[in-house]
Design an enzyme around this catalytic site. Structure first.
Site, short mmCIF file in Angstrom:
data_model
loop_
_atom_site.label_atom_id
_atom_site.label_comp_id
_atom_site.label_asym_id
_atom_site.label_seq_id
_atom_site.Cartn_x
_atom_site.Cartn_y
_atom_site.Cartn_z
N GLU A 1 23.33 -69.47 -48.31
CA GLU A 1 23.17 -70.92 -48.15
C GLU A 1 21.72 -71.37 -48.33
O GLU A 1 21.44 -72.55 -48.36
CB GLU A 1 23.64 -71.35 -46.75
CG GLU A 1 25.16 -71.32 -46.56
CD GLU A 1 25.68 -69.98 -46.07
OE1 GLU A 1 25.00 -68.96 -46.30
OE2 GLU A 1 26.76 -69.96 -45.44
N THR B 1 30.11 -67.36 -50.06
CA THR B 1 29.66 -66.46 -49.01
C THR B 1 30.86 -65.63 -48.56
O THR B 1 31.99 -66.13 -48.53
CB THR B 1 29.18 -67.21 -47.76
OG1 THR B 1 30.26 -67.99 -47.27
CG2 THR B 1 28.02 -68.10 -48.07
P1 AMP Z 1 24.14 -63.38 -47.05
O1 AMP Z 1 24.47 -64.81 -47.05
O2 AMP Z 1 25.30 -62.52 -47.41
O3 AMP Z 1 22.94 -63.10 -47.88
O4 AMP Z 1 23.80 -62.96 -45.55
C1 AMP Z 1 22.82 -63.64 -44.82
C2 AMP Z 1 22.63 -62.96 -43.50
O5 AMP Z 1 22.13 -61.63 -43.68
C3 AMP Z 1 21.61 -63.62 -42.62
O6 AMP Z 1 22.14 -64.74 -41.95
C4 AMP Z 1 21.25 -62.48 -41.67
O7 AMP Z 1 22.21 -62.31 -40.65
C5 AMP Z 1 21.31 -61.27 -42.57
N1 AMP Z 1 19.97 -60.93 -43.04
C6 AMP Z 1 19.39 -61.24 -44.20
N2 AMP Z 1 18.15 -60.73 -44.28
C7 AMP Z 1 17.91 -60.09 -43.12
C8 AMP Z 1 16.81 -59.36 -42.56
N3 AMP Z 1 15.70 -59.15 -43.24
N4 AMP Z 1 16.94 -58.86 -41.31
C9 AMP Z 1 18.07 -59.04 -40.60
N5 AMP Z 1 19.15 -59.71 -41.07
C10 AMP Z 1 19.08 -60.23 -42.30
#
Ligand code: AMP
Length: 541
Positions: free
Chosen positions: A330, A185
């Site tokens: 995760e 991440t």
């Molecule tokens: P990642 O691990 O890089 O995929 O990031 C995950 C994070 O992206 C989540 O904890 C959210 O904060 C954000 N995220 C993912 N999908 C959405 C969505 N549809 N709307 C708002 N935030 C999102």
């Protein structure tokens, strides 16, 4: 009394064997640097996977050793996914958009034995290779004539590696709980943390992504995964498509390129695609400026960050259903999906517009809850918001090689770092990242909702809202805008545009304009960077 059912392991090998036997004739089309339209079948792919597995076997690695990839979505990346996981190694996908220092850190932390890379990333690898002494070989995913000139030792050409290898291979038996893939991440602070997926978690997640209210992937589909294979396994598409027998279309390094995406959709008959909001902004801008259409496209899955309502409404004009999904590295990544588009005829326009911006209901297999600061569970009333926590069989239990680092702070629940509300039917609305929440006079303002509305203004290309210190309210929202270059829009016009769309006291006190929005390696707006940029900012008296 125990059930009397076979204890049959859920493995990536079983996905591969099923796809070859049942869907062998289905096509995979890729854009690569050496071929703008490479096409072959699943049967061809898995024949080459066995050739690659033979080559890997000769390298003398131990079970669970890590093989890294630094590559776009294309057929060679697909082959590397399967050859490594089905051989009992772990496919460690590296995000090339990370800083070189982070890439060095994760290659060394993962103890990668071999790194497979797209020729586009050769300059990056020449820079980091001297600091990665544990890597035994660098495999450039191309043909001999496209190999870079180099003085670096142990550099191999992918096509030479697999040439002359037999296309039969005796796959090892694999315990379903063994690791198959690793993805770090890209947190905004500290070193990236490794999420280690198992064969079992990946197969269960694959079933979940294919369900009708999820991505709804079937053998009739032509799937264009624009979400990268270097980040959370392209949301599981490289597993779901072979299971379903869907045709796969992979955009290579043209992921953000509107004209290429439109051409791929129209030439290959793409029915379903998945990606972050930014790629859809590029595609829609291209369609708007050329008048082209995307008539075969039935639905797009949008996630990774909040999808503005304006994007969904523009897709409506092309007859494309937008599915808003939420998840994280995760979580493999899928957690929730909003499939309300399938029921739009039951609602009036305003009700439907309100329904579709949330991220939908949890996919079966993922449990969700929200808690307050004292870990007390909050009601599902669509009003209360708190820390969003999840659990389920494809959610991380602890991070790779961070001993004692349980990913959980609240019993067996994983703390997502998001703030959300949940309505009585389980629809989740993401309000903010915990560290991005704005508190004005003790009350929370959802920056995501304000951003969504601001992006609906025709002159706004991208919008972000951050909290800045305010002498009376503690914090007030500041709207930061990148204009789309087609005209001007003043702060007072923007504020008037927001009036009536969000609570009055959520309307930002001021608007600042910047040329380019800072993004993280996974394409999210870098709010920390914005807070740094506007550190000395003061609201007008
Ligand atoms: P990642 O691990 O890089 O995929 O990031 C995950 C994070 O992206 C989540 O904890 C959210 O904060 C954000 N995220 C993912 N999908 C959405 C969505 N549809 N709307 C708002 N935030 C999102």
């Amino acid at each position: 009394m125990q059930g009397l059912m076979m204890d049959f392991p859920l493995t990536i090998t079983s996905i591969m064997e099923h796809a070859e036997r049942v869907h062998g004739a289905q096509e995979i089309v890729s854009v690569t640097r050496d071929n703008p339209r490479h096409r072959y079948t699943y049967a061809d792919a898995f024949g080459r996977v066995r050739q690659l597995a033979n080559a890997m076997n000769a390298w003398g690695m131990a079970s669970s050793d890590r093989i890294a990839t630094l590559a776009w979505n294309d057929y060679r990346h697909f082959e590397t996914y399967y050859a490594s996981a089905c051989s009992g190694y772990v496919c460690h996908t590296i995000n090339p958009r990370l800083f070189p220092e982070q890439i060095v850190y994760i290659i060394n932390h993962a103890e990668d034995q071999f790194v497979f890379l797209d020729p586009d990333f050769w300059p990056l690898i020449e820079q980091v290779a001297p600091q990665c002494p544990g890597v035994k070989g660098w495999v450039v995913m191309t043909t001999a004539e496209h190999m870079p000139e180099t003085t670096l030792a142990n550099v191999h050409c992918y096509e030479d590696v697999i040439a002359n290898q037999p296309d039969s291979f005796d796959w090892p038996a694999i315990d379903e709980n063994e690791a198959c893939a690793l993805c770090y991440t890209s947190g905004t602070t500290g070193n990236p943390k490794g999420v280690l997926y198992s064969h079992r978690s990946t197969v269960l997640h694959t079933y979940a992504t294919m369900m009708p209210d999820s991505m709804n992937i079937s053998s009739a589909d032509v799937v264009l995964p624009i979400v990268p294979m270097f980040h959370v396994n392209a949301w599981g598409n490289p597993y779901a498509c072979p299971v379903a027998g869907a045709k796969m279309v992979m955009p290579g390094n043209k992921m953000g390129d509107g004209p290429t995406l439109a051409a791929l959709i129209n030439e290959e008959g793409v029915t379903m695609s998945a990606g972050v909001p930014t790629v859809w902004l590029n595609l829609l801008a291209h369609l708007r400026s050329t008048g082209e259409r995307v008539d075969t496209l039935q639905r797009v899955v949008v996630g990774g960050s909040a999808c503005p309502l304006s994007v969904m409404e523009e897709f409506d004009t092309y007859g494309v259903d937008t599915r808003h999904a939420w998840g994280m590295t995760e979580m493999s990544p899928l957690g929730t999906s909003n499939s309300s588009g399938a029921r739009r005829h039951q609602y009036d326009a305003e009700t439907f517009a309100n329904m579709r911006t949330n991220v939908g209901q949890p996919i079966f297999g993922v449990e969700v809850k929200i808690t307050d600061d004292d870990n007390k569970e909050l009601p599902w009333d669509g009003v209360a918001f708190g820390a969003l926590k999840v659990r389920g069989p494809w959610i991380c239990s602890s991070y790779f090689k961070l001993d004692g680092s349980s990913a959980h702070e609240d019993g067996d629940w994983f703390e997502t770092g998001d703030v959300a509300s949940i309505d009585s039917r389980g629809n989740v609305s993401i309000t903010d990242r915990t560290k991005d929440v704005i508190k004005s006079g003790g009350e929370w303002i959802s920056s995501i909702e304000v951003e969504n509305c601001a992006t609906g203004h025709p002159m706004v290309a991208e919008a972000a809202v951050i909290g800045r210190i305010h002498p009376k309210w503690g914090e007030r929202p500041l709207l930061i805008v990148v204009k789309n270059g087609e005209g001007d829009v003043s702060p007072s016009e923007l504020k008037a545009f927001l009036d009536g769309k969000i609570a009055k006291w959520w309307i930002p006190d001021d608007v600042q304009y910047i040329e380019e929005m800072p993004h993280t390696a996974t394409g999210k707006i870098q709010k920390m960077k914005l807070r740094e940029m506007f550190n000395d900012y003061q609201f007008p008296a």
